[in-house]
Scaffold this active site. Structure first.
Site, mmCIF file in Angstrom:
data_model
loop_
_atom_site.group_PDB
_atom_site.id
_atom_site.type_symbol
_atom_site.label_atom_id
_atom_site.label_comp_id
_atom_site.label_asym_id
_atom_site.label_seq_id
_atom_site.Cartn_x
_atom_site.Cartn_y
_atom_site.Cartn_z
ATOM 1 N N HIS A 53 19.383 40.432 24.461
ATOM 2 C CA HIS A 53 19.554 40.657 26.035
ATOM 3 C C HIS A 53 18.539 39.745 26.664
ATOM 4 C CE1 HIS A 53 20.470 42.753 29.439
ATOM 5 N NE2 HIS A 53 20.226 43.862 29.310
ATOM 6 N N HIS A 89 28.411 36.084 24.771
ATOM 7 C CA HIS A 89 28.122 36.867 25.779
ATOM 8 C C HIS A 89 29.373 38.125 25.306
ATOM 9 C CE1 HIS A 89 27.695 39.286 29.482
ATOM 10 N NE2 HIS A 89 26.714 38.837 29.540
ATOM 11 N N ASP A 106 20.762 32.828 30.152
ATOM 12 C CA ASP A 106 19.175 32.764 29.506
ATOM 13 C C ASP A 106 19.060 31.281 28.943
ATOM 14 O OD1 ASP A 106 18.313 35.292 30.051
ATOM 15 O OD2 ASP A 106 19.447 35.872 28.427
HETATM 16 N N1 CMC Z 1 25.482 31.992 18.116
HETATM 17 C C1 CMC Z 1 26.292 31.810 16.951
HETATM 18 N N2 CMC Z 1 27.353 32.579 16.838
HETATM 19 C C2 CMC Z 1 27.297 33.647 17.733
HETATM 20 C C3 CMC Z 1 26.632 33.707 18.858
HETATM 21 C C4 CMC Z 1 25.786 32.820 18.905
HETATM 22 N N3 CMC Z 1 24.794 32.803 19.851
HETATM 23 N N4 CMC Z 1 26.989 34.829 19.612
HETATM 24 C C5 CMC Z 1 28.265 35.437 18.998
HETATM 25 N N5 CMC Z 1 28.506 34.819 17.647
HETATM 26 C C6 CMC Z 1 29.436 34.879 17.011
HETATM 27 C C7 CMC Z 1 29.344 35.975 15.848
HETATM 28 O O1 CMC Z 1 28.623 35.859 14.997
HETATM 29 C C8 CMC Z 1 30.623 36.587 15.810
HETATM 30 O O2 CMC Z 1 30.954 35.822 14.567
HETATM 31 P P1 CMC Z 1 32.240 36.155 13.604
HETATM 32 O O3 CMC Z 1 33.382 36.715 14.458
HETATM 33 O O4 CMC Z 1 32.354 35.048 12.592
HETATM 34 O O5 CMC Z 1 31.354 37.444 12.850
HETATM 35 C C9 CMC Z 1 31.431 36.265 17.040
HETATM 36 O O6 CMC Z 1 30.542 35.221 17.603
HETATM 37 C C10 CMC Z 1 31.483 37.379 17.812
HETATM 38 O O7 CMC Z 1 30.018 37.715 18.309
HETATM 39 P P2 CMC Z 1 29.603 39.373 18.446
HETATM 40 O O8 CMC Z 1 28.219 39.396 17.748
HETATM 41 O O9 CMC Z 1 30.703 40.472 18.024
HETATM 42 O O10 CMC Z 1 29.548 39.422 19.993
HETATM 43 P P3 CMC Z 1 28.686 40.732 20.958
HETATM 44 O O11 CMC Z 1 29.616 40.739 22.034
HETATM 45 O O12 CMC Z 1 28.558 41.636 20.115
HETATM 46 O O13 CMC Z 1 27.249 40.028 21.244
HETATM 47 C C11 CMC Z 1 25.662 38.783 22.294
HETATM 48 C C12 CMC Z 1 27.030 39.324 22.557
HETATM 49 C C13 CMC Z 1 25.336 38.035 23.589
HETATM 50 C C14 CMC Z 1 24.730 39.590 21.957
HETATM 51 C C15 CMC Z 1 25.769 37.504 21.234
HETATM 52 O O14 CMC Z 1 26.576 36.311 21.600
HETATM 53 C C16 CMC Z 1 24.371 36.803 20.814
HETATM 54 O O15 CMC Z 1 23.630 37.473 20.141
HETATM 55 N N6 CMC Z 1 23.893 35.582 21.569
HETATM 56 C C17 CMC Z 1 22.722 35.054 21.440
HETATM 57 C C18 CMC Z 1 21.679 36.187 22.274
HETATM 58 C C19 CMC Z 1 21.760 35.882 23.704
HETATM 59 O O16 CMC Z 1 21.899 34.562 24.375
HETATM 60 N N7 CMC Z 1 21.551 36.809 24.660
HETATM 61 C C20 CMC Z 1 21.877 36.633 26.204
HETATM 62 C C21 CMC Z 1 23.003 37.509 26.406
HETATM 63 S S1 CMC Z 1 23.304 37.108 28.370
HETATM 64 C C22 CMC Z 1 22.110 37.560 29.099
HETATM 65 C C23 CMC Z 1 21.600 39.001 28.819
HETATM 66 O O17 CMC Z 1 22.486 40.003 28.502
HETATM 67 O O18 CMC Z 1 20.464 39.414 29.063
#
Ligand code: CMC
Length: 436
Positions: free
Chosen positions: A268, A307, A363
């Site tokens: 987050h 996201h 971010d």
């Molecule tokens: N880098 C590489 N792969 C990714 C990333 C990433 N940053 N984010 C998601 N994926 C992949 C994930 O591994 C999955 O792949 P597969 O379908 O092969 O298993 C697919 O994309 C879907 O991801 P998810 O984990 O199901 O998505 P989610 O909605 O649960 O998670 C998230 C969203 C923001 C937690 C995630 O994208 C992430 O961890 N990003 C990096 C951390 C980040 O930048 N967070 C800030 C979010 S925006 C501001 C805020 O909220 O504060």
């Protein structure tokens, strides 16, 4: 009328049910009438991580993740960033309308008159070690305000709620600045109520021996824009914590501290600190491709990418990218920006990221600006928490006033033992311990 129901056939019983649509959704409670017999509990919905569950109705923030749209109270984020100050936007988010001239004056007076911290809060902060993480200090100090203002427990009293809102929005920059100066070992600087919200924050961060702090106007405006972009983001992890803790009628100081704790995680708001670590680890533009290949091979994530809601470019990232250029005109270009631009270019052309609709989020670029302004990465998430306090409080107010809301209490699908007898201590054998 026929089309306003979801028709369900339960193949176990062959019974059919008309479940009414409510604003495009179905109420999970309506599923409970789907039963196999009078002793059956009824159907529950199962949705870990709330992937497809609306937990509330809200009129604060609208996001269309597929189109990359973000609006507060109907106003597009780019117009707000262009034409308003953070305090105007905080007022909008909290009270539903942009303030008139006199409303803004009154609101600004109220906020600036609540910027001081009780002296005991300073002593409280002094108890932290020199290397304590600023987010831990911030969370604890916000929670500690609950002991200074015990009347904040009157959460059903609208006047008391308003007063705590003034206090929290007024004091979070002061707490953040004190956390920062504590980690540097510098004396705390008291608020200067003649300055704007962002300028006063900069004053409390960076004033040294000069009699009056003069903020660079371009940097103060960039910080204010960053505050606008972070003010609210509908039902994200920390807003959900705010509503959930607030639903027990806990006071807004402890609820805000809990929300800030939710924000602190690297998935987050803590992502902005992680982005900087990642850019430093990459080190130079020519190593970006190798790093991206590592991510694709399962070695970590691209921090600042992806996201839950945006499946298109995060509109905040676009504005931040623009603001970064303005900041660099003052501070000089940060080489990390070139690495970040290259990372974005390579990732957006790559099938892995295209297929998963992974774009830079808020971010990704914010940390680069903060660092160019002189902040250390450890404070980045605190900089996110300051403006988001307005959003948390707006979500909290809306939750308290919503007659449909009750204490938040999800159900579970129990997967443990049905029942078993306790074996006396001397007769117990070592068993594989679960969950370690
Ligand atoms: N880098 C590489 N792969 C990714 C990333 C990433 N940053 N984010 C998601 N994926 C992949 C994930 O591994 C999955 O792949 P597969 O379908 O092969 O298993 C697919 O994309 C879907 O991801 P998810 O984990 O199901 O998505 P989610 O909605 O649960 O998670 C998230 C969203 C923001 C937690 C995630 O994208 C992430 O961890 N990003 C990096 C951390 C980040 O930048 N967070 C800030 C979010 S925006 C501001 C805020 O909220 O504060």
């Amino acid at each position: 009328m026929e089309n306003e129901f979801l028709n369900i056939t339960d193949k176990r019983t062959k019974a059919t049910y008309d479940v009414p649509f409510f604003k495009g959704a179905v109420r999970a409670m309506d599923l409970r009438k789907i039963k196999t017999g009078p002793d059956d509990f009824g159907v529950m919905s199962y949705d870990p991580a709330f992937l497809n569950t609306a937990s509330c109705q809200s009129a604060i923030t609208f996001i269309d993740g597929d189109k990359g749209i973000l609006r507060y109270r109907g106003y597009p984020i780019d117009q707000l960033a262009d034409k308003c100050t953070f305090l105007e936007v905080a007022y909008l988010v909290l009270f539903g309308e942009l303030p008139t001239h006199s409303e803004l004056k009154d609101w600004t007076d109220k906020i600036t008159h609540h910027t001081m911290l009780h002296e005991t809060s300073k002593k409280f902060l002094e108890g932290f070690r020199y290397d304590a993480h600023p987010m831990g200090m911030f969370i604890s100090t916000v929670a500690a305000l609950s002991t200074v203002y015990p009347e904040a427990r009157n959460v059903l009293d609208p006047e008391s709620r308003k007063l705590q809102i003034y206090r929290l929005i007024g004091k979070v920059p002061t707490i953040a600045a004190y956390c920062y100066r504590h980690s540097l070992g510098y004396p705390y600087v008291y608020p200067d109520n003649e300055l704007s919200y962002a300028e006063n924050f900069m004053n409390m961060l960076w004033k040294m021996v000069e009699p009056k702090y003069q903020a660079n106007p371009a940097l103060a405006r960039a910080l204010d824009i960053l505050f606008i972009l972070h003010a609210d983001h509908e039902q994200n992890c920390s807003a959900n914590v705010m509503r959930s803790v607030g639903s027990s009628q806990a006071d807004p100081f402890v609820a805000t501290a809990a929300a800030a704790a939710g924000l602190s995680g690297p998935l987050h708001g803590g992502a902005n600190e992680e982005v900087l670590k990642m850019l430093d680890e990459i080190g130079s533009k020519d190593r970006v491709k190798e790093y991206v290949d590592g991510v694709k091979a399962g070695h970590g994530k691209l921090m600042g990418f992806g996201h839950r809601i945006y499946k298109n470019y995060d509109p905040r990232a676009r504005i931040i990218k623009w603001a970064a250029e303005r900041v660099f005109e003052v501070t000089g270009r940060n080489t990390r920006l070139d690495i970040a631009l290259e990372l974005e270019r390579i990732a957006l052309e790559d099938e892995y990221f295209i297929k998963r609709k992974l774009y830079p989020n808020v971010d990704f670029y914010s940390g680069i600006i903060y660092q160019a302004m002189g902040f250390k990465p450890e404070i980045f998430t605190v900089l996110f928490a300051i403006p988001r306090t307005a959003g948390w409080l707006a979500q909290w107010q809306e939750m308290i006033q919503d007659p449909e809301q009750k204490i938040a209490r999800p159900r579970q699908i129990y997967t443990g033992y049905v029942v078993r007898d306790v074996v006396p201590l001397e007769k117990r054998e070592v068993a594989a311990v679960k969950g370690t």
